[in-house]
Design an enzyme around this catalytic site. Structure first.
Site, short mmCIF file in Angstrom:
data_model
loop_
_atom_site.label_atom_id
_atom_site.label_comp_id
_atom_site.label_asym_id
_atom_site.label_seq_id
_atom_site.Cartn_x
_atom_site.Cartn_y
_atom_site.Cartn_z
N GLY A 144 -3.52 -6.50 3.95
CA GLY A 144 -3.91 -5.14 3.59
C GLY A 144 -2.78 -4.16 3.81
CD GLU A 146 1.29 5.26 -6.38
OE1 GLU A 146 1.35 4.09 -6.78
OE2 GLU A 146 0.61 5.61 -5.39
N GLY A 198 -2.99 3.63 -2.34
CA GLY A 198 -2.19 4.73 -2.89
C GLY A 198 -1.04 4.96 -1.92
CE LYS A 199 4.37 3.27 -5.11
NZ LYS A 199 4.60 1.96 -4.48
CG ASP A 215 3.29 2.57 0.65
OD1 ASP A 215 4.21 3.16 0.04
OD2 ASP A 215 2.29 2.09 0.07
CG ASN A 243 -1.12 2.59 1.47
OD1 ASN A 243 -2.29 2.60 1.81
ND2 ASN A 243 -0.66 1.85 0.47
#
Ligand code: ADP
Length: 302
Positions: free
Chosen positions: A285, A136, A37-38, A250, A41
């Protein structure tokens, strides 16, 4: 301090030989579960830079929600403003990656869609120097935060990703807008991505509504362009061997917010954010690849 309002997802990444066609079932080669999820992150990236970071958001009342909160706390992110909503699923991203590196992704917002203006209004943002949001979580909640921040003199940073029509309504409330080239093309209604600094600055200025705004356009390996009303300059990216660029944007946003909160000037903060993001693309990742402050400083010193 940095106050992030944003999404928290469980990312489920399955590797496959070939992506399935509609109606087809294929065997996955591996499955990995990550914090994503932004919002999450970017909060991790900011906290790793050694700046106190609070995250506001929502997860479901399920096991994965509690697990993600614990993981965030493990990265040093303050999660007291992350609510657990009973009966609602935690946001998830289902990612399939083929041998060809092509991918397919489905994101279900779940609890992220339930962040409300009321949740934002009920918290105090007194003393928060930098507010950082992405798209988001609902624009109505971001609007409430940015209006409150404006009254308190906080720096309001919006990473307008993913590109959504309702995002543009928030631009007048932001001090620094961060977009990548694809998002810039969408918001500025261009039929191709701007590349040269001149094209980027013309397009970016279309998104300005106040003379004191700054627009930062991330340019992948090339670095980032900083565009203001009367100046535009390129801050060159760092040359590295990219392994996984997921989460680069991010990392850039989180590191930029943290360095600005620590009092760095804009050009130096963009330089540091480029360095942090370049380090992050060298590892797999999103959250696990965010470098800490010492790593970034050592890299900048060469
Ligand atoms: P997004 O991840 O949103 O697509 P970009 O691709 O523009 O955004 O990347 C964000 C930032 O990450 C860039 O501004 C740059 O600092 C860094 N970055 C991305 N890709 C590379 C790369 N291959 N080498 C070095 N830095 C990179």
């Amino acid at each position: 301090t940095v106050f992030v309002l944003g999404s928290i997802n469980l990312d489920a990444v399955a590797r496959v030989d070939d992506l399935p066609r509609p109606g087809e079932t294929v065997a996955g080669l591996s499955l990995e579960l990550f914090l994503g999820g932004k919002g999450a992150n970017q909060a991790v990236a900011a906290a790793r830079m050694g700046v106190a970071t609070r995250l506001m958001g929502a997860v479901g009342g399920d096991d994965s929600g509690a697990g993600l909160k614990a993981k965030l706390a493990g990265y040093g992110v303050q999660v007291g403003d992350v609510v657990e909503l009973p009966g609602v699923p935690t946001g998830q991203a289902h990612v399939w990656v083929a041998n060809s590196a092509e991918n397919m992704i489905v994101v279900t917002a779940g609890a992220n869609a339930m962040v409300t203006p009321q949740q934002v209004a009920a918290t105090t943002i007194e003393g928060q120097r930098v507010l950082l949001c992405q798209l988001e979580t609902p624009a109505t909640a971001i609007e409430t935060l940015f209006r409150a921040g404006s009254a308190k003199g906080a720096l309001r940073i919006l990473n307008a990703a993913p590109a959504l029509p309702q995002g543009a309504a928030l631009f007048p409330l932001t001090d620094i807008l961060i977009v990548n080239q694809t998002e810039l093309a969408t918001y500025a209604k261009l039929d191709r991505e701007p590349v040269k600094l001149e094209e980027v600055s013309v397009a970016a200025r279309k998104l300005m509504s106040r003379p004191d705004q700054t627009i930062i356009v991330t340019l992948g390996a090339a670095g980032a362009a900083v565009v203001r009303r009367d100046e535009a300059f390129l801050v060159e990216g760092k040359k590295v061997k990219a392994v996984d660029t997921v989460g680069a944007g991010d990392c850039f946003c989180g590191a930029l917010a943290a360095t600005l909160a620590a009092g760095m000037d804009l050009a130096e903060a963009v330089e540091t954010a480029n360095a942090a993001a370049a380090l992050s693309v060298q590892k797999a990742g999103a959250a696990p690849s965010m470098p800490n402050r010492r790593e970034v400083e050592a890299f900048l010193e060469g």
